[in-house]
Design an enzyme around this catalytic site. Structure first.
Site, PDB file in Angstrom:
ATOM      1  N   GLY A 111       0.795  -1.230   0.000  1.00 59.65           N
ATOM      2  CA  GLY A 111       0.000   0.000   0.000  1.00 59.65           C
ATOM      3  C   GLY A 111       0.820   1.270   0.000  1.00 59.65           C
ATOM      4  N   GLN A 186      -6.987  -2.697   0.106  1.00 59.94           N
ATOM      5  CA  GLN A 186      -7.309  -2.683   1.535  1.00 59.94           C
ATOM      6  C   GLN A 186      -8.568  -1.833   1.720  1.00 59.94           C
ATOM      7  OE1 GLN A 186      -3.451  -0.952   2.325  1.00 59.94           O
ATOM      8  NE2 GLN A 186      -4.367   0.793   3.292  1.00 59.94           N
ATOM      9  N   ASN A 226       5.452  -7.304   4.776  1.00 58.66           N
ATOM     10  CA  ASN A 226       5.599  -6.044   4.047  1.00 58.66           C
ATOM     11  C   ASN A 226       6.458  -6.284   2.814  1.00 58.66           C
ATOM     12  OD1 ASN A 226       4.279  -4.913   6.207  1.00 58.66           O
ATOM     13  ND2 ASN A 226       6.111  -4.113   7.179  1.00 58.66           N
ATOM     14  N   ASP A 228       8.451  -4.385   1.398  1.00 60.72           N
ATOM     15  CA  ASP A 228       9.802  -3.806   1.469  1.00 60.72           C
ATOM     16  C   ASP A 228      10.701  -4.528   2.478  1.00 60.72           C
ATOM     17  OD1 ASP A 228       8.832  -2.911   3.887  1.00 60.72           O
ATOM     18  OD2 ASP A 228       9.007  -0.770   3.436  1.00 60.72           O
ATOM     19  N   ASN A 305       6.465  -8.159  11.597  1.00 58.50           N
ATOM     20  CA  ASN A 305       5.289  -8.094  10.711  1.00 58.50           C
ATOM     21  C   ASN A 305       5.323  -9.180   9.631  1.00 58.50           C
ATOM     22  OD1 ASN A 305       2.839  -6.734  10.887  1.00 58.50           O
ATOM     23  ND2 ASN A 305       3.200  -5.621   9.010  1.00 58.50           N
ATOM     24  N   LYS A 371      13.709   0.976   4.257  1.00 64.03           N
ATOM     25  CA  LYS A 371      12.873   2.152   4.513  1.00 64.03           C
ATOM     26  C   LYS A 371      13.578   3.435   4.056  1.00 64.03           C
ATOM     27  CE  LYS A 371       9.704  -0.122   6.907  1.00 64.03           C
ATOM     28  NZ  LYS A 371       8.450  -0.447   6.221  1.00 64.03           N
TER      29      LYS A 371
END
Length: 483
Positions: A111, A186, A226, A228, A305, A371
């Site tokens: 997202g 989502q 995730n 990334d 996560n 990130k």
């Protein structure tokens, strides 16, 4: 006199506040009905479900009284609820790996935009290694699994309305890869005007029937991570652990956690709370306990996560409306200056709703998020080797920890970052790198130990081609001019 959300949520509801809350819910209901009027009949049917979820969230938001957790009730998780990865690995793998893989789908959270790294469009389309994007690497990993074990693991991309269109365009290029790709959006819950507490969306969005589709294809678990996080590959040992549980004690949720370092003090952690494993995020911690939350001694692990979740359990909890996720109130200001509230829920917070949930303490290598440009430098370097879409720490590095890299603001945007390196330095023996100011690197530079390079304002430092810096501080002005 206008009442604020704090007035509504603080202390015991007075009769007046109760009426006001009912009024807010009534106004919200009318606004949502008006929104449904903007949709086609088919869309409106699907969206009504989404709105029921949103109304429930809004109702709980108006009810919330102070922090979501009572600090006195927080305990460390019992030892048996967080398994060491080695213990799971000792079980080995089944004879028929493809049978297990055929019960799995991989879900990537896709997202996010690449704005924090100076890119427009979905973050998953940023090149991270040898011209491969996050999405390319993900597709390569799953295709490699499917080919190696003759399996059919689909990839599901959970897009947001920011990334959906661009992602769908790019999917054409994977048509001939051995991986089925699905996308869904989502929940597009409307943002709420902070003053009026009314939604600011003016047109409708749609829901997906993907859960039922996956169940009908015989999928039993999803692996969620995730996009990334380049360390989040399908782990066959964790999958086998899930598949080998007796039917009456099926583990419905595994959260991969890993040991905290100083860099992870803000990461969510697992706690025992009222006889359940629960995810505790920093946003839920009372202000006077934040330092305790950040302590590496009390809370030793954090949430990567990377989550493994039972599909039949999701279906059961959804059908009985039992997925009770804590609300995260995210205040935002829109371009025009309008203050809005975004009500969000974190998927990891669902752990408390599932039966026989577990944490698995995995090696740090399963948490490799990109990130910032500092993270990008690490994954582009010779610290990692790339094989079938998966990055692994080079065997030539003598110790497994990742160097600590801190690049200054001149490196924030990917384009700037790439212009400052003629080639990515050799970092196999690097422990720590800090770079600040106007600094460029020539070809074949090698960095070892602790290297600090600081160009003060107005100065520039060019690290010459072939330079080897070991335990060095470089400051001042250093220009290399072609002659």
């Amino acid at each position: 006199m206008s009442l604020t959300v704090e007035d509504l949520t603080g202390g015991v509801m007075t009769e007046f506040q109760e009426k006001l809350r009912a009024q807010h819910e009534d106004s919200m209901h009318r606004e949502l009905e008006a929104l449904l009027g903007t949709a086609s009949k088919a869309e409106a049917e699907i969206s009504r479900k989404d709105f029921e979820g949103f109304k429930n969230l809004f109702h709980r938001f108006l009810q919330v009284k102070g922090p979501a957790v009572d600090w006195a009730k927080i305990n460390r998780p019992p030892e048996e609820s967080i398994l060491p990865y080695e213990q799971i690995k000792m079980k080995g793998l089944p004879d028929d790996i493809s049978a297990s893989l055929n019960k799995l789908a991989v879900v990537k959270l896709n997202g996010g935009l690449g704005t924090s790294m100076g890119c427009t469009g979905p973050k998953s389309l940023i090149s991270v290694r040898n011209e491969n994007t996050f999405l390319d690497l993900t597709v390569q990993q799953i295709e490699h699994l499917n080919k190696t074990f003759n399996a059919d693991v689909p990839l599901v991309l959970m897009n947001s309305f920011n990334t959906d269109e661009d992602t769908k365009k790019i999917l054409q290029k994977y048509k001939h890869h051995r991986v089925n790709i699905h996308t869904f959006n989502q929940s597009r819950y409307p943002r709420i005007n902070k003053e009026s507490l009314l939604p600011i969306a003016k047109n409708i969005f749609s829901n997906s029937g993907l859960l039922d589709k996956l169940l009908s294809e015989g999928k039993e678990y999803i692996f969620v991570s995730n996009i990334d996080n380049l360390g989040a590959t399908v782990d066959l040992f964790i999958l086998q652990h899930l598949m080998s549980q007796p039917a009456d004690r099926r583990c419905e949720f595994i959260m991969e956690v890993t040991d905290k370092t100083r860099a992870d003090v803000k990461g969510g952690t697992l706690i025992q709370y009222e006889d359940h494993l629960r995810l505790l995020e920093i946003a839920q911690v009372p202000k006077n306990h934040v330092d305790e939350f950040k302590s590496v001694t009390k809370f030793k692990i954090f949430n990567t996560n990377n989550l493994w979740i039972s599909l039949p359990a999701i279906k059961r909890l959804q059908d009985t409306n039992k997925l009770d996720l804590e609300i995260i109130v995210n205040p935002k200001t829109l371009d025009g200056g309008l203050n809005v509230i975004q009500l969000e829920t974190a998927v990891g917070a669902a752990i408390k709703s599932f039966n026989n949930a577990l944490g698995v303490n995995v090696p740090r290598s399963r948490f490799l998020p990109v990130k910032t440009s500092s993270d990008l430098l690490l994954v582009m370097s010779n610290l990692y080797s790339l094989d079938a879409g998966s990055l692994t720490m080079s065997r030539k590095r003598e110790f497994p920890s990742t160097p600590h890299v801190k690049l200054g603001s001149s490196f924030t945007k990917v384009q700037q970052f790439l212009c400052r390196f003629e080639s990515i330095p050799d970092m196999l023996e690097l422990d720590h790198l800090t770079v600040s100011g106007d600094v460029t690197f020539g070809k074949n530079v090698s960095l070892k130990g602790t290297v600090i390079i600081i160009a003060n304002h107005g100065d520039r430092i060019d690290i010459p081609a072939g330079a080897m810096l070991e335990n060095k501080i470089v400051s001042g002005n250093l220009r290399i001019l072609d002659h």
